[in-house]
Structure formats: structure tokens, C-alpha cells
Design an enzyme around this catalytic site. Structure first.
Site: not given
Length: 281
Positions: A58, A119
Site C-alpha cells: 500500500s 500511511k
């Protein structure tokens, strides 16, 4: 060091010899050492640095499956999430500070806040974040997005190509994945690379205003990240994340492996991705 018996032993010449260390005393010393070591590791991991490994794609291209990095615990303050197993010993958040846009952060992911995610911070309180046809907008302004050289990564035991069309070979005939790569630059000057692989439902979103005490987070692999573009539903997204869930800031990559290491000592030298070690954020 361990204590010795007070009594001396007589040797064959009639002299004396030092008594052997008491076994119980040696064991007590060793136990004390282990306790001190455990306390040191606990303090170090809770308040200074903690290791973190990357299990997914990701955050490609900056982070790839098999990367190991250090996360600084002091960067945004401390909370229960700074402690192992999120033991609720710290009330609220102490020495709190807000991350900067562009920081790569580790946090406890909603809705359950029991799993660490990593993230990039895109929006902070008061910001309006929106995606339109794969283009990121912040406060109504398009974030500059420049096409750069393809991101190339070798196919390995822990890395396969996302789709067949991204499969390729390098000059040596070895299998690689070749992905289209772009450079984004936030208003504060922070630049980073992202992947844009395909048209997807996450390419266009309604404008979202980040509430006080929260942050809008995205993965750099835009089409393979369940992030703040998706509601906080188990297995579907994380929604707008409270800053109280922060664990720390990614600081440096300390190791990376392609997953091919085995009992064969040769693989101990071929499996590491040496070029990724020491990269900062």
C-alpha cells in the site's frame, strides 16, 4: 559479578584456594541482568524507537513488502498506543504535537484501533481533501503531479506484479514489475512519489473537511490502499483518523529482504535489498 563463599578450601599442599562461585548467586545475577535488559527494551520501544515491518504494497514505491524501519515514538507525543499491547497507563496524550503534511506515520487503525497501519499524512484539521479522476486536490487546489520514470522492483518470494500488464524483464532477463510513477508536491514543499495503476472507484471522492484533532491519510500506492478515502469499516477503510491514534513517525529503513533467505548461507547475502537500507523519510 557473583559473590564467593566466605570459607576457603584447603588444597593438597596445605594452602588455600578460593571457593567456587555460588550457583544460586550466579543465577540471581543472571536474572537481575535479564530484568534490567527487559526494562531497557521496554523503555526504548515505548518512548524512543520501535521497529516496524511492511507487510503489504500500500505504500509503494517508498515502502515495499519486506522493508523494516524504525519509528520514532517521541515525534508526536505519547499515549497508551506508545506502549506494548496499548496498555492504558498513559491518560490521553502527553507532549502532543501535530504531524506535518507529507509525514509517513504509524498509527492504530480505526475502527478497532488494535492494528498498526502506516500511511502518509495528506490533510490536517481544517483542510478539504478531494480526489477527482485520480488527481489530488487540497483546499480546492490541484496538487502538482508529474510523470517520472517507472518504478521497477524485482519479482521475488514476497513481491509479485499487481497485474500481468506490469510484468517485464530487465537487461539480465530477470523478472521485474514496472509501474507508472508520479511525483506529487504538497503546498509545504514536501515531495514524494506515488503509483497510479488504473482507473478505480477511489479516483474520485466527495470533498472531505478534516475535523479538529484528526488527519486525512493516504497510501502512496493509490489504487491499492484502504485509507481515509474509505469509511472506517473493518477491512474496507480507516476513515478520518484521530491524531490520538498516532504511534510514531517513520524515520529510517534499517533492513529489507526479498523473502528468499533460507538455510543456504549464500541467500543471507543475496536476499537483502542492500540499496534500500539506510533510506530516511
Amino acid at each position: 559479578m557473583s559473590e564467593y563463599n566466605n570459607m576457603a578450601e584447603t588444597n593438597s599442599d596445605g594452602g588455600t584456594a578460593e571457593a567456587k562461585p555460588d550457583a544460586k548467586s550466579e543465577w540471581a545475577d543472571f536474572t537481575k541482568f535479564l530484568v534490567k535488559l527487559a526494562i531497557f527494551v521496554l523503555i526504548f520501544r515505548s518512548f524512543i524507537y520501535s521497529p516496524f515491518n511492511i507487510p503489504s504494497e500500500s505504500m509503494q514505491p517508498r515502502l515495499v513488502n519486506g522493508d523494516y524501519l524504525l519509528v520514532s515514538k517521541w515525534s508526536y507525543g505519547y499515549s497508551r498506543y506508545s506502549l506494548p499491547f496499548s496498555v492504558p497507563l498513559i491518560p490521553g496524550r502527553i507532549f502532543a504535537s501535530e504531524p506535518d503534511a507529507g509525514d509517513v506515520v504509524v498509527f492504530k487503525a480505526p475502527p478497532n484501533s488494535n492494528q498498526d497501519y502506516i500511511k502518509r499524512v495528506i490533510g490536517l484539521p481544517g483542510d478539504t481533501v478531494q480526489m477527482q479522476n485520480g488527481q489530488l486536490y487540497l483546499n480546492g487546489n490541484a496538487i502538482p503531479k508529474k510523470r517520472i520514470e517507472d518504478f521497477i522492483i524485482a519479482v521475488s518470494d514476497n513481491t509479485t506484479c499487481n497485474e500481468e500488464r506490469f510484468e517485464d524483464v530487465d537487461e539480465n532477463g530477470d523478472a521485474i514489475c514496472r509501474y507508472p510513477q508520479y511525483r506529487e508536491t504538497l503546498p509545504n514543499g514536501k515531495s514524494y512519489n506515488v503509483l497510479d495503476l488504473r482507473a478505480s472507484g477511489a479516483d474520485s471522492t466527495p470533498p472531505i473537511i478534516v475535523p479538529e484533532g484528526h488527519m486525512f491519510l493516504m497510501g502512496d500506492n493509490r489504487d491499492n490502499s484502504l485509507d481515509s478515502r474509505f469509511p472506517a469499516v473493518e477491512g474496507q477503510g480507516i476513515g478520518i483518523v484521530p491524531q490520538a491514534n498516532l504511534v510514531g513517525r517513520a524515520q529510517v529503513s534499517v533492513f529489507s529482504t526479498d523473502g528468499s533467505a533460507s538455510l543456504n548461507p549464500v541467500t543471507w547475502f543475496t536476499a537483502p535489498r542492500w540499496e534500500r537500507i539506510g533510506e530516511g523519510f
